[in-house]
Design an enzyme around this catalytic site. Structure first.
Site, mmCIF file in Angstrom:
data_model
loop_
_atom_site.group_PDB
_atom_site.id
_atom_site.type_symbol
_atom_site.label_atom_id
_atom_site.label_comp_id
_atom_site.label_asym_id
_atom_site.label_seq_id
_atom_site.Cartn_x
_atom_site.Cartn_y
_atom_site.Cartn_z
ATOM 1 N N ASP A 1 2.277 -9.213 9.351
ATOM 2 C CA ASP A 1 0.818 -9.351 9.288
ATOM 3 C C ASP A 1 0.500 -10.849 9.199
ATOM 4 O OD1 ASP A 1 0.118 -6.509 9.244
ATOM 5 O OD2 ASP A 1 1.199 -6.515 7.342
ATOM 6 N N LEU B 1 6.576 2.902 1.656
ATOM 7 C CA LEU B 1 7.547 1.805 1.703
ATOM 8 C C LEU B 1 8.640 2.070 2.743
ATOM 9 C CD1 LEU B 1 7.942 1.076 -2.117
ATOM 10 C CD2 LEU B 1 6.302 0.128 -0.484
ATOM 11 N N HIS C 1 9.409 -3.538 3.463
ATOM 12 C CA HIS C 1 9.020 -3.774 2.064
ATOM 13 C C HIS C 1 10.261 -4.055 1.211
ATOM 14 C CE1 HIS C 1 5.640 -1.012 3.411
ATOM 15 N NE2 HIS C 1 4.965 -2.049 2.947
ATOM 16 N N GLY D 1 4.947 -10.027 4.140
ATOM 17 C CA GLY D 1 5.700 -9.955 5.393
ATOM 18 C C GLY D 1 4.995 -10.719 6.503
ATOM 19 N N MET E 1 0.853 -1.192 0.000
ATOM 20 C CA MET E 1 0.000 0.000 0.000
ATOM 21 C C MET E 1 0.890 1.245 0.000
ATOM 22 S SD MET E 1 -3.431 -0.892 2.076
ATOM 23 C CE MET E 1 -2.829 -0.605 3.725
ATOM 24 N N SER F 1 4.285 0.817 8.401
ATOM 25 C CA SER F 1 4.022 2.168 7.887
ATOM 26 C C SER F 1 3.330 3.005 8.958
ATOM 27 C CB SER F 1 3.138 2.099 6.644
ATOM 28 O OG SER F 1 3.736 1.247 5.698
ATOM 29 N N ARG F 2 2.621 2.359 9.867
ATOM 30 C CA ARG F 2 1.879 3.097 10.899
ATOM 31 C C ARG F 2 2.782 3.591 12.031
ATOM 32 N NH1 ARG F 2 -2.432 -0.694 9.204
ATOM 33 N NH2 ARG F 2 -4.114 0.622 8.382
HETATM 34 O O1 PAF Z 1 -0.153 -5.747 3.621
HETATM 35 C C1 PAF Z 1 -0.543 -4.833 2.882
HETATM 36 O O2 PAF Z 1 0.168 -3.862 2.604
HETATM 37 C C2 PAF Z 1 -1.939 -4.908 2.273
HETATM 38 O O3 PAF Z 1 -2.832 -5.514 3.142
HETATM 39 C C3 PAF Z 1 -1.963 -5.597 0.893
HETATM 40 C C4 PAF Z 1 -1.538 -7.049 0.986
HETATM 41 C C5 PAF Z 1 -1.038 -4.860 -0.078
HETATM 42 C C6 PAF Z 1 -3.384 -5.557 0.334
HETATM 43 O O4 PAF Z 1 -3.847 -4.263 0.193
#
Ligand code: PAF
Length: 294
Positions: free
Chosen positions: A161, A44, A48, A158, A41, A197-198
């Site tokens: 999550d 980065l 990432h 990753g 999303m 990112s948060r």
């Molecule tokens: O993990 C993420 O960044 C998002 O959930 C993904 C897999 C790109 C789907 O929008």
């Protein structure tokens, strides 16, 4: 692997249209190239980049998507303020061998007449599935859409999550999607905080407190190795987070695949907590250890 493409050396090709993206990928596949895909999303960070580097090491060409997916955010969540900076993202990618950056529009992903959602049960139930109703339906729907537009051999996610990785793997298995899901280790700050990112939302004081999530997980791993039962491990994780002023959403030890009760397989410790207006999640895999009691 084939030689690096000229495009990867010169810098990524920016693609917006799903049709063009798919044609590019199919042509590369027809030329015998193995394609790795990293869905993101944007915003980065080094986490990432580690996925991209792994994809580049294992594949001939790498595609990265940047799409802030509206359907995976609840009405009260941070969709509007989610960090978006395509220029910075492109700068981050430079030199990492990315051949395509795919940045579809919301209208392309969700045309006006769209009426389809991918609903996963099993590992999508509980934890983030309970606290963020509709979140995994949004994730599964967009990832399925992306897999059509970017027909890669392998997709890299990753482990941070963890529940998302189980949901995507379940969907891929259940729908027979022809892509290998590769889960890569969580990247961390030197003090243990998982990259996210948060993290950019955190005030300096909350940033310091946030380390308690990974501390709670380290504590769980230590107790797990001593043979401690699950309930006291969960209580210890919760206490560590609470004593740092974190509002605990959950602190649990569950089966690492089903996210149900632990039996004899590998387990995972999952934590989620709130610091101010920011919600962070983290996890740690725990090795199998025979018969388990609570
Ligand atoms: O993990 C993420 O960044 C998002 O959930 C993904 C897999 C790109 C789907 O929008």
């Amino acid at each position: 692997m084939a030689a690096a493409s000229e495009a990867a050396v010169a810098g990524p090709q920016f693609v917006v249209g799903p049709g063009e993206m798919r044609r590019e990928l199919l042509a590369a596949r027809a030329a015998g190239r193995r394609i790795g895909f990293v869905p993101t999303m944007g915003a980065l960070h080094a986490g990432h980049v580690s996925l991209i580097d792994r994809a580049a090491a294992e594949c001939d060409d790498v595609a990265v998507s940047v799409f802030v997916n509206p359907t995976q955010f609840g009405p009260e969540e941070d969709f509007a303020r989610y960090p978006r900076n395509l220029e910075a993202d492109l700068a981050r990618l430079a030199g990492h061998g990315v051949r395509w950056v795919f940045a579809p529009s919301v209208e392309a992903v969700y045309p006006q007449a769209h009426a389809t959602r991918i609903v996963v049960a099993g590992p999508a139930l509980g934890f983030e599935g309970d606290l963020r109703p509709g979140h995994f339906t949004g994730v599964a729907t967009v990832v399925c859409w992306l897999f059509q537009a970017v027909p890669a051999h392998a997709a890299y996610f990753g482990a941070k999550d963890w529940q998302q990785t189980r949901v995507v793997s379940r969907m891929v298995a259940d729908l027979g999607l022809p892509v290998e899901v590769i889960v890569c280790p969580t990247e961390r700050e030197p003090d243990g905080l998982a990259l996210s990112s948060r993290n950019t939302y955190l005030s300096p004081a909350d940033r310091q407190r946030a380390v308690a999530l990974s501390q709670a997980l380290a504590e769980a791993a230590g107790l797990w190795l001593t043979g401690a039962e699950i309930t006291p491990i969960e209580s210890a994780m919760r206490a560590t987070m609470e004593s740092a002023g974190i509002g605990v959403d959950y602190a649990a030890v569950v089966d690492s695949e089903s996210l149900g009760p632990v039996t004899t397989g590998a387990a995972v410790a999952l934590v989620a907590g709130r610091l101010g207006t920011t919600r962070l999640i983290d996890n740690r895999l725990l090795p199998p250890r025979g018969a388990i009691s609570r």
